[in-house]
Scaffold this active site. Structure first.
Site, short mmCIF file in Angstrom:
data_model
loop_
_atom_site.label_atom_id
_atom_site.label_comp_id
_atom_site.label_asym_id
_atom_site.label_seq_id
_atom_site.Cartn_x
_atom_site.Cartn_y
_atom_site.Cartn_z
N TYR A 144 1.76 0.38 1.55
CA TYR A 144 1.36 -0.35 0.34
C TYR A 144 0.22 0.38 -0.32
O TYR A 144 -0.74 0.78 0.35
CB TYR A 144 0.93 -1.78 0.70
CG TYR A 144 0.47 -2.60 -0.49
CD1 TYR A 144 1.36 -2.98 -1.49
CD2 TYR A 144 -0.86 -2.99 -0.61
CE1 TYR A 144 0.94 -3.74 -2.57
CE2 TYR A 144 -1.29 -3.75 -1.70
CZ TYR A 144 -0.40 -4.13 -2.68
OH TYR A 144 -0.82 -4.87 -3.75
N ASP A 238 -4.35 7.46 1.44
CA ASP A 238 -4.80 6.16 0.96
C ASP A 238 -5.52 5.47 2.12
O ASP A 238 -4.89 4.94 3.04
CB ASP A 238 -3.61 5.33 0.48
CG ASP A 238 -4.06 3.96 -0.07
OD1 ASP A 238 -5.27 3.66 0.02
OD2 ASP A 238 -3.20 3.21 -0.58
N LYS A 266 -11.97 -1.88 -0.24
CA LYS A 266 -12.32 -2.82 0.84
C LYS A 266 -13.75 -2.62 1.38
O LYS A 266 -14.68 -3.03 0.71
CB LYS A 266 -11.21 -2.80 1.90
CG LYS A 266 -9.89 -3.29 1.25
CD LYS A 266 -8.73 -3.53 2.16
CE LYS A 266 -7.61 -4.20 1.36
NZ LYS A 266 -6.34 -3.53 1.30
C1 LIG Z 1 -5.49 -3.26 -0.01
C2 LIG Z 1 -4.86 -1.95 -0.25
C3 LIG Z 1 -4.66 -1.43 -1.55
C4 LIG Z 1 -4.91 -2.24 -2.79
O1 LIG Z 1 -6.25 -2.62 -2.91
P1 LIG Z 1 -6.63 -3.87 -3.85
O2 LIG Z 1 -8.12 -3.88 -3.83
O3 LIG Z 1 -6.00 -5.06 -3.22
O4 LIG Z 1 -6.07 -3.58 -5.19
C5 LIG Z 1 -4.17 -0.16 -1.68
N1 LIG Z 1 -3.88 0.59 -0.59
C6 LIG Z 1 -4.05 0.13 0.66
C7 LIG Z 1 -3.73 1.01 1.81
C8 LIG Z 1 -4.52 -1.16 0.87
O5 LIG Z 1 -4.63 -1.63 2.12
#
Ligand SMILES: *Cc1c(COP(=O)(O)O)cnc(C)c1O
Length: 430
Positions: A144, A238, A266
């Site tokens: 994701y 990511d 995060k």
């Molecule tokens: C949470 C997440 C996102 C998206 O971040 P948001 O702050 O929710 O937009 C993108 N990549 C990874 C791997 C994530 O865990």
């Protein structure tokens, strides 16, 4: 345990907010039941609006590595607020956080801050396309990367095929440049490179946390790096979730594989909305206003959010041993749950990276999304509901990762294992 107030609150919210929530996973759809409404958090605990208290293994989906209401983060935010909420002009706080973030990552020479992980990834992809003058991208089924159009691609078949949008509202034309490969399967990536000579970047969660916890094999990442380098394609890690959660210095420190760009979020916001993307100087130089690739944000680098992130990362910098401590606790937790499950004849797959933990009710090891999807969803739903009643707040989907914070004590871990034994026993004896 009564959750009447939450049930009532959810009914009202559903009349006013689609599905009653501002982000879909919060609605408990995959486990049934109604979400609890949170009144407050303190350390490792959440209290709901009925007054029930839970040990929190979600931690706002990752950001709160020091638990709720960490003193130094709270103080930094309050201090920042007193000087003004937002200026839309440069502040020292941005330079300070940039310096700090860069100090953790060998791969990052320069960084730009945004307000979410979605924005960070979307912008990194645009930059990769601008830098390489190519259109196609490769992503992995089950990873994701936020909800931007090009990355919201059906995570269906593991075969490398051109992706179809997984949501109405995303035109096929917007995802036709997104190629899918299977996680931990280098042949599927080679197929993408055979199908297209126009691949700008490969994006991967090096420690996948959005199909449950599924770390990439080191060997696979090394081969991926080589494929990208051989083809003039950028490799993007990511680490919105795994950054400062799986390890302190990024997956690159764990694996020796250096990405061209890294996306973060995060933890780097300490609980406030922050995302970031960074990488090699010559790539970042393509970004506006230094270069032609446009990207902007009214609240980007917001001083209150920067202060929260700076406080969180400063604490990690001063106390980097903390990740090993959290990893031990996470291992105790999942090994304990696995042991109790085994005693009942239930097979669990478990894994840990730093403060991230994952478990599947699955007879076989999980290496990719197809494996994860074979897990027992019904068992998970019953486990989730049972643990909630016992006062333990786990993520409400089998495809999510769990998180340990520094406020999660060894005693809480032992209590969680005991509760898991009780809940699994009740499920087993139906
Ligand atoms: C949470 C997440 C996102 C998206 O971040 P948001 O702050 O929710 O937009 C993108 N990549 C990874 C791997 C994530 O865990």
């Amino acid at each position: 345990m009564s959750t009447d107030a939450s049930v009532k609150a959810f009914e009202e919210a559903q009349n006013l907010i689609p599905g009653g929530v501002n982000s879909p996973v919060r609605a408990f759809s995959s486990v049934g039941g109604t979400p609890i409404f949170i009144a407050e958090g303190e350390g490792a605990y959440l209290t709901d609006i009925d007054g029930n208290k839970y040990v929190d293994f979600v931690q706002s989906w990752g950001p709160l590595i020091f638990g709720h209401r960490d003193e130094s983060i709270e103080a930094a935010v309050i201090e920042a607020v007193k000087h003004g909420l937002s200026f839309g002009a440069p502040t020292l706080a941005e330079t300070e956080l940039a310096k700090l973030v860069i100090s953790f990552f060998d791969s990052i020479d320069k960084v730009r801050f945004v307000s979410s992980g979605t924005e960070a990834v979307m912008s990194a992809i645009r930059l990769a396309r601008g830098f390489t003058h190519r259109d196609d991208i490769v992503k992995f089924t089950g990873c994701y990367h936020g909800h931007s159009d090009a990355l919201l691609v059906e995570a269906g078949s593991g075969a490398a095929t051109f992706g179809n949008p997984s949501s109405p509202g995303v035109p096929y034309d917007f995802t036709k440049h997104t190629l899918l490969a299977e996680y931990n399967n280098i042949e599927s990536v080679k197929k993408c490179f055979a199908d297209s000579k126009d691949i700008a970047c490969v994006i991967i969660e090096p420690i996948a946390g959005n199909m449950g916890l599924v770390p990439a094999d080191k060997e696979f990442l090394h081969e991926l790096r080589k494929l990208c380098s051989d083809n003039g394609t950028l490799l993007i890690f990511d680490e919105v979730m795994s950054g400062f959660r799986g390890t302190i210095n990024g997956a690159e420190a764990l694996t020796g594989v250096i990405p061209d760009l890294v996306t973060l979020g995060k933890v780097i916001g300490g609980g406030m909305p922050v995302g970031a993307f960074g990488g090699r100087r010559e790539i970042m130089a393509q970004l506006s206003p230094e270069g032609p690739v446009y990207q902007a944000g009214t609240l980007s680098g917001n001083p209150v959010a920067m202060a929260a992130g700076f406080a969180a990362l400063t604490k990690l910098k001063k106390n980097s041993i903390v990740m090993a401590v959290l990893e031990e606790r996470a291992k105790t937790l999942v090994n304990g749950m696995q042991r109790e499950a085994a005693a009942l004849g239930i097979i669990m797959q478990v894994d840990v990276r730093g403060s991230m933990f994952g478990f599947f009710f699955n007879e076989n090891p999980v290496k990719n999304f197809a494996d994860a999807a074979k897990s027992d969803a019904d068992m998970f739903a019953q486990f989730h509901a049972g643990m909630l009643k016992e006062g333990f707040y786990f993520a409400c989907s089998l495809y999510e990762t769990g998180f340990i914070s520094t406020a999660t004590t060894d005693v809480m871990i032992e209590d969680t294992i005991k509760a898991a034994a009780k809940v699994l026993g009740a499920i087993k004896n139906g």
